[in-house]
Design a protein around this motif. Structure first.
Motif, PDB file in Angstrom:
ATOM      1  N   UNK A  48       0.855  -1.195   0.000  1.00 30.37           N
ATOM      2  CA  UNK A  48       0.000   0.000   0.000  1.00 30.37           C
ATOM      3  C   UNK A  48       0.887   1.240   0.000  1.00 30.37           C
ATOM      4  N   UNK A  49       0.760   2.050  -1.042  1.00 31.21           N
ATOM      5  CA  UNK A  49       1.597   3.238  -1.188  1.00 31.21           C
ATOM      6  C   UNK A  49       1.351   4.264  -0.093  1.00 31.21           C
ATOM      7  N   UNK A  50       0.200   4.181   0.593  1.00 30.06           N
ATOM      8  CA  UNK A  50      -0.109   5.152   1.638  1.00 30.06           C
ATOM      9  C   UNK A  50       0.607   4.843   2.952  1.00 30.06           C
ATOM     10  N   UNK A  51       1.168   3.666   3.056  1.00 27.41           N
ATOM     11  CA  UNK A  51       1.863   3.295   4.283  1.00 27.41           C
ATOM     12  C   UNK A  51       3.122   4.139   4.454  1.00 27.41           C
ATOM     13  N   UNK A  52       3.325   4.763   5.620  1.00 25.57           N
ATOM     14  CA  UNK A  52       4.552   5.546   5.844  1.00 25.57           C
ATOM     15  C   UNK A  52       5.795   4.664   5.752  1.00 25.57           C
ATOM     16  N   UNK A  53       6.898   5.269   5.317  1.00 23.05           N
ATOM     17  CA  UNK A  53       8.141   4.516   5.143  1.00 23.05           C
ATOM     18  C   UNK A  53       8.604   3.870   6.443  1.00 23.05           C
ATOM     19  N   UNK A  54       8.374   4.527   7.566  1.00 22.85           N
ATOM     20  CA  UNK A  54       8.824   3.974   8.846  1.00 22.85           C
ATOM     21  C   UNK A  54       8.064   2.706   9.228  1.00 22.85           C
ATOM     22  N   UNK A  55       6.894   2.485   8.627  1.00 26.24           N
ATOM     23  CA  UNK A  55       6.111   1.284   8.910  1.00 26.24           C
ATOM     24  C   UNK A  55       6.359   0.177   7.879  1.00 26.24           C
ATOM     25  N   UNK A  56       7.292   0.401   6.959  1.00 23.18           N
ATOM     26  CA  UNK A  56       7.590  -0.632   5.974  1.00 23.18           C
ATOM     27  C   UNK A  56       8.079  -1.903   6.682  1.00 23.18           C
ATOM     28  N   UNK A  57       7.538  -3.045   6.283  1.00 21.96           N
ATOM     29  CA  UNK A  57       7.831  -4.357   6.884  1.00 21.96           C
ATOM     30  C   UNK A  57       7.220  -4.521   8.280  1.00 21.96           C
ATOM     31  N   UNK A  58       6.226  -3.715   8.584  1.00 23.08           N
ATOM     32  CA  UNK A  58       5.502  -3.834   9.847  1.00 23.08           C
ATOM     33  C   UNK A  58       4.688  -5.121   9.807  1.00 23.08           C
ATOM     34  N   UNK A  59       4.906  -5.997  10.789  1.00 14.66           N
ATOM     35  CA  UNK A  59       4.278  -7.316  10.765  1.00 14.66           C
ATOM     36  C   UNK A  59       3.172  -7.410  11.819  1.00 14.66           C
ATOM     37  N   UNK A  60       1.998  -7.868  11.362  1.00 15.82           N
ATOM     38  CA  UNK A  60       0.838  -8.063  12.228  1.00 15.82           C
ATOM     39  C   UNK A  60       0.536  -9.557  12.322  1.00 15.82           C
TER      40      UNK A  60
END
Length: 285
Positions: A48-60
């Motif tokens: 998702x392009x709207x995801x901030x760069x700092x949240x890239x690879x954020x795992x849920x």
């Protein structure tokens, strides 16, 4: 006299056939004792392009529909907790139905010892399912989840922050047993932020089609719990008719429906294996 359509006739015939199979020694044994223990660890990457760069690879990590009972006792949570912690998720979410009609207070007390061991840097979030409002009332569920370190959310929108950037986490209360505040979600969710929605029943998405939700996580359906080959579920749950299992949608309101871990009403699973889901968010294509 009303005539059956060909589709209805074939569905009925298939239903009779599969139920006949399940009544045989092998079929019943598989659906009762084997498939319910074949836990599927599903890993997905959500772009998702709207995801901030700092949240890239954020795992849920998502788990759902435990339905504590004699067919899914509290000690079965030990392996689930180990599998989730091994993946080192950033956030853990439980999308409802810890309770079942047959579960006991003692099982909930035992479950605390396992669920308390779950750990994630952004915390553990839980929402209510319809069964959580069931035989004991909501109090037992609330006390259990809070004692295990979960934040229990009902009709709330708040922010998660990482390195100065934010995403939104929105939650709805159960559709069947309480009052989901759709107006709150429509009013409070900002189109400027990536938004994650937690709601037990997946068909809540039908009410939020024009609301800027990037990813909705739900449970409730058990993937039908019993499916027919080449057809799908024999029966689907209320508010789970449209979205039954897996990933739906693209960039506008993706929905992921987890098949859950336990069973209810019938202690059987057929072509609907239980699952834990690991979703990795990325802004990269």
């Amino acid at each position: 006299m009303k005539q059956l359509s060909r589709r209805q006739f074939l569905k009925g015939a298939a239903g009779v056939s599969i139920l006949g199979f399940l009544t045989t020694t092998f079929g019943y044994g598989y659906a009762r004792y084997i498939e319910p223990r074949m836990i599927d660890a599903v890993s997905l990457t959500i772009h998702d392009a709207q995801l901030p760069a700092s949240f890239d690879q954020f795992k849920i990590a998502q788990f759902s529909d435990v339905h504590l009972s004699d067919t899914f006792p509290a000690e079965d949570l030990e392996s689930i907790v180990q599998k989730i912690n091994t993946e080192s998720p950033d956030l853990i979410v439980f999308t409802g139905d810890l309770v079942d009609f047959q579960s006991s207070i003692e099982e909930h007390e035992k479950a605390r010892a396992y669920l308390s061991k779950l750990d994630a840097p952004f915390g553990k979030m839980a929402i209510c399912g319809n069964h959580d409002y069931g035989p004991f009332g909501i109090d037992v569920y609330e006390k259990t989840m809070e004692a295990c370190g979960f934040t229990l959310c009902k009709n709330e929108v708040f922010l998660l922050e990482k390195e100065g950037a934010h995403i939104q986490l929105a939650t709805l209360d159960d559709l069947m047993m309480n009052v989901p505040d759709y107006d709150l979600i429509k009013r409070e969710v900002s189109s400027d932020l990536f938004t994650l929605l937690l709601v037990h029943e997946p068909d809540a998405a039908l009410e939020l089609k024009t609301t800027p939700i990037n990813l909705q996580l739900s449970g409730h359906t058990h993937g039908g719990q019993i499916q027919l080959p080449f057809y799908g579920p024999i029966l689907t749950a209320p508010y789970g008719h449209t979205y039954v299992e897996g990933l739906y949608g693209s960039y506008q309101h993706r929905i992921y429906v987890n098949r859950g871990l336990g069973t209810t009403r019938m202690p059987l699973r057929f072509l609907a294996k239980p699952e834990i889901t690991f979703l990795t968010l990325t802004s990269r294509v």
